[in-house]
Enzyme design. Structure first.
Site, PDB file in Angstrom:
ATOM      1  CB  CYS A 285      60.278  42.080  43.993  1.00  0.00           C
ATOM      2  SG  CYS A 285      60.507  42.957  45.559  1.00  0.00           S
TER       3      CYS A 285
ATOM      4  CB  CYS B 159      59.013  46.243  41.802  1.00  0.00           C
ATOM      5  SG  CYS B 159      57.499  47.204  42.036  1.00  0.00           S
TER       6      CYS B 159
ATOM      7  CB  CYS C 221      57.219  46.909  49.834  1.00  0.00           C
ATOM      8  SG  CYS C 221      57.986  47.948  48.575  1.00  0.00           S
ATOM      9  CB  CYS C 222      52.860  44.794  47.615  1.00  0.00           C
ATOM     10  SG  CYS C 222      54.088  43.882  46.660  1.00  0.00           S
TER      11      CYS C 222
ATOM     12  CB  CYS D 258      51.286  42.863  44.003  1.00  0.00           C
ATOM     13  SG  CYS D 258      49.935  43.123  42.849  1.00  0.00           S
TER      14      CYS D 258
END
Length: 262
Positions: free
Chosen positions: A225, A222, A139-140, A248
């Protein structure tokens, strides 16, 4: 994607990023810059970077997080036209988006570039917005690392807010470092600052605070998270809580993602 050739500075001859002679030259440049500024502070470094262009064409990368406004203010005092790259992951707190606009306006930043992941890639890799649940690293990479690398393709280096106190892996950071993986120079003007220095600078210059800090978020990423942090916990304890992850992926040393603030 990053071009295969990119010059150092506008007048430099373009050579492959992996060219050993080019890498040796940049490592030597970084060593010389660190020697030159060993006894100087953040403002002197920024003036050299933004006015003398000692690191070539440069951008600043900012999360507009809990402490970001201090470095943004320093940069604005030297050159308000400095490109500032801000990653909008589409998963940020609404407060961060409002704060980003407020700070940019207050400081008179003239070139804030909002970066977002490619819509087609989001649809392909994360159509339901749940990738962070099963693979936070992916995702990062999708929402941060790839868009940032694309945006930095035209620059020789970038300014970060990293500091030695933030982690053991950063304890030996210098003002300038050569990023082997990308062939860029990273500039860390606040590397010698302590936590109290940041707070004092923000107080003395009456800089606006991120509203979530007062609500128990000393480190802000985010929304899915990032948790609140209890008294006595590490300030970054709320980032990716309960997972074997604390970075990240946007910072690299010797081709590997380094741990620390994003």
């Amino acid at each position: 994607m990053r071009p295969e050739t990119r010059p150092f500075g506008k007048d430099a001859e373009a050579r492959p990023v992996g060219d050993p002679d080019r890498a040796a030259e940049l490592r030597a440049r970084v060593e010389a810059l660190n020697a030159r500024f060993r006894h100087h502070g953040a403002t002197a470094v920024l003036r050299a970077v933004l006015t003398e262009r000692v690191a070539g064409d440069i951008a600043m990368v900012s999360s507009f997080g809990a402490e970001s406004v201090a470095l943004l203010h320093l940069v604005a005092m030297v050159d308000r036209a400095t490109p500032v790259l801000f990653l909008d992951t589409a998963m940020l707190f609404p407060e961060t988006l409002v704060y980003q606009q407020d700070v940019a306006e207050k400081l008179g930043l003239r070139d804030v570039r909002v970066l977002r992941a490619d819509a087609a890639e989001i649809a392909r890799q994360d159509p339901y917005g749940a990738l962070h649940l099963r693979d936070p690293d992916a995702c990062c990479a999708l929402r941060k690392t790839v868009p940032l690398e694309d945006a930095l393709a035209g620059f020789d280096g970038w300014i970060t807010g990293r500091k030695r106190y933030q982690s053991q892996g950063r304890a030996t950071l210098d003002f300038f470092e050569y990023e082997e993986a990308t062939g860029r120079i990273k500039v860390n003007p606040l590397v010698h600052w302590a936590p109290g220095d940041v707070r004092t600078y923000m107080d003395e210059n009456r800089l606006p605070r991120h509203p979530l800090v007062a609500q128990g978020y000393p480190s802000i990423g985010c929304r899915p998270c990032t948790d609140k942090v209890a008294d006595g916990e590490d300030p970054r304890a709320g980032r990716w809580r309960g997972q074997n992850k604390d970075e990240c992926g946007i910072h690299f040393v010797n081709g590997r993602a380094t741990r620390g603030a994003s």
